[in-house]
Design an enzyme around this catalytic site. Structure first.
Site, short mmCIF file in Angstrom:
data_model
loop_
_atom_site.label_atom_id
_atom_site.label_comp_id
_atom_site.label_asym_id
_atom_site.label_seq_id
_atom_site.Cartn_x
_atom_site.Cartn_y
_atom_site.Cartn_z
N ARG A 191 1.35 -2.09 6.98
CA ARG A 191 2.08 -1.01 7.63
C ARG A 191 3.14 -1.45 8.63
O ARG A 191 4.21 -0.84 8.70
CB ARG A 191 1.09 -0.04 8.29
CG ARG A 191 0.40 0.83 7.27
CD ARG A 191 -0.86 1.45 7.80
NE ARG A 191 -1.93 0.48 7.94
CZ ARG A 191 -3.18 0.79 8.25
NH1 ARG A 191 -3.52 2.05 8.49
NH2 ARG A 191 -4.10 -0.16 8.34
N THR A 235 -14.09 -4.94 6.53
CA THR A 235 -13.88 -4.70 7.97
C THR A 235 -14.21 -3.25 8.35
O THR A 235 -14.31 -2.93 9.52
CB THR A 235 -12.43 -5.04 8.39
OG1 THR A 235 -11.55 -4.57 7.39
CG2 THR A 235 -12.25 -6.52 8.58
N LYS A 244 -10.77 -6.85 -5.89
CA LYS A 244 -12.15 -7.01 -5.38
C LYS A 244 -13.19 -6.81 -6.48
O LYS A 244 -14.06 -5.93 -6.40
CB LYS A 244 -12.40 -6.07 -4.21
CG LYS A 244 -11.50 -6.33 -3.01
CD LYS A 244 -11.89 -5.51 -1.80
CE LYS A 244 -11.03 -5.76 -0.60
NZ LYS A 244 -9.63 -5.30 -0.72
N LYS A 290 1.03 -8.26 -2.13
CA LYS A 290 -0.36 -7.94 -2.50
C LYS A 290 -0.37 -6.58 -3.22
O LYS A 290 0.06 -5.57 -2.68
CB LYS A 290 -1.24 -7.86 -1.25
CG LYS A 290 -2.70 -7.55 -1.58
CD LYS A 290 -3.60 -7.76 -0.39
CE LYS A 290 -3.79 -6.55 0.47
NZ LYS A 290 -4.59 -5.47 -0.13
N ASP A 294 -5.35 -7.80 -5.61
CA ASP A 294 -6.51 -7.50 -4.76
C ASP A 294 -7.34 -6.38 -5.39
O ASP A 294 -7.28 -5.23 -4.97
CB ASP A 294 -6.01 -7.11 -3.37
CG ASP A 294 -7.14 -6.94 -2.37
OD1 ASP A 294 -8.26 -7.43 -2.64
OD2 ASP A 294 -6.92 -6.31 -1.32
N ASP A 349 -19.19 -7.11 -10.44
CA ASP A 349 -19.92 -6.57 -11.59
C ASP A 349 -20.83 -7.70 -12.09
O ASP A 349 -20.95 -8.74 -11.44
CB ASP A 349 -18.92 -6.12 -12.68
CG ASP A 349 -19.49 -5.00 -13.55
OD1 ASP A 349 -20.68 -5.09 -13.93
OD2 ASP A 349 -18.76 -4.05 -13.87
N ASP A 380 0.85 -1.20 0.00
CA ASP A 380 0.00 0.00 0.00
C ASP A 380 0.88 1.24 0.00
O ASP A 380 0.78 2.08 0.91
CB ASP A 380 -0.94 -0.02 1.22
CG ASP A 380 -1.91 -1.18 1.15
OD1 ASP A 380 -2.32 -1.56 0.04
OD2 ASP A 380 -2.26 -1.74 2.21
N PRO A 419 -21.93 -11.01 -14.07
CA PRO A 419 -21.08 -12.20 -14.24
C PRO A 419 -20.17 -12.17 -15.47
O PRO A 419 -18.98 -12.48 -15.37
CB PRO A 419 -22.09 -13.35 -14.31
CG PRO A 419 -23.24 -12.86 -13.48
CD PRO A 419 -23.31 -11.38 -13.73
#
Ligand code: C5P
Length: 248
Positions: free
Chosen positions: A230, A139, A77, A48, A75, A80, A26, A82
């Protein structure tokens, strides 16, 4: 006796932590990524890549990381209709990645389409079929946020519903909180890979994560891979943090 058993379990799980650790990149840009990778070298195996850096640099970035010897967790995610997800998963599998994410909320047809697309892409390119991971409830969402989008279930029930549904429809894994993994592993009879973010060493800052666990406890509860960001990339000496995680 019990302590001895726990020590043994802990050292067993530490010995394989390098294979199970995924570092979330990140970071702001490719220069920061290169600087970080120069520091950690082959002490990390899986990286990732999320929507920020993939949007910025695309498949060329994945290629560069793979040429350096890393395995990739893409990643994005996907969520939409199929057909659209199927074609995106086909393209992703053609990049030669180890695993990728779809949103479970997209439903069973979308999940089946994702699995089919990834299989086709892998076949055409000669790559392995990536692990298709269902993301359940983010989360960042609590019960109030679920209500806003029309879900009356508790977070816990919704996580279990969605996890069961995607695994039954061909997903080979789930991304979940380390505090959910034990329940999911015991409630879902079909085998699946569990990946848990929200991992912190004792005394680490939790940052914005609400529910965290240590690497050892997540693995002992059934996590197959751990995502850490992090705590590693922000450290002034990330290699020493990795050694701490691996128990070296
Ligand atoms: O820095 P930190 O270790 O908290 O990073 C965790 C990583 O896992 C981030 O890339 C975050 O987007 C991701 N993630 C998460 N919680 C989820 C799903 C993904 O923290 N439920």
């Amino acid at each position: 006796m019990l302590q001895e058993g726990n020590d043994k379990k802990n050292s067993l799980c530490k010995s394989s932590l390098k294979e199970k650790l995924i570092v979330a990149l990140d970071l702001n840009d490719i220069d920061e990524v290169r600087e970080f990778l120069n520091k950690v070298g082959d002490n990390v195996k899986i990286l990732k890549v999320g929507m920020r850096l993939f949007t910025k640099y695309g498949p060329k970035f994945i290629k560069e990381l793979k040429e350096k010897g890393y395995e990739i967790f893409l990643d994005m995610k996907y969520h939409d209709i199929p057909n659209t997800v199927m074609t995106a998963c086909k393209e992703a599998a053609m990049l030669g990645i180890k695993m990728m994410t779809i949103h479970a909320i997209g439903g069973s047809s979308m999940c089946k389409a994702a699995v089919e697309g990834a299989s086709v892409g892998a076949k055409i390119s000669g790559n392995s079929v990536p692990i298709i991971l269902g993301v359940t409830v983010l989360t960042s969402m609590d019960e109030e946020a679920l209500k806003e989008v029309g879900v009356e279930n508790t977070v816990e029930d919704e996580v279990l519903n969605l996890a069961k549904m995607v695994v039954e429809n061909g997903a080979t894994g789930i991304v979940c909180s380390p505090l959910e993994v034990k329940k999911l592993k015991s409630s879902i009879k079909k085998e699946f890979v569990a990946i848990t973010p929200g991992i912190r060493l004792e005394n680490d800052s939790k940052d914005d994560q609400k529910r965290v666990a240590t690497p050892e406890s997540a693995i002992l509860d059934g996590a197959d891979f751990l995502v850490m960001g992090r705590s590693i990339y922000k450290a002034s000496d990330p290699k020493s943090v990795l050694n701490k995680i691996y128990g070296n």
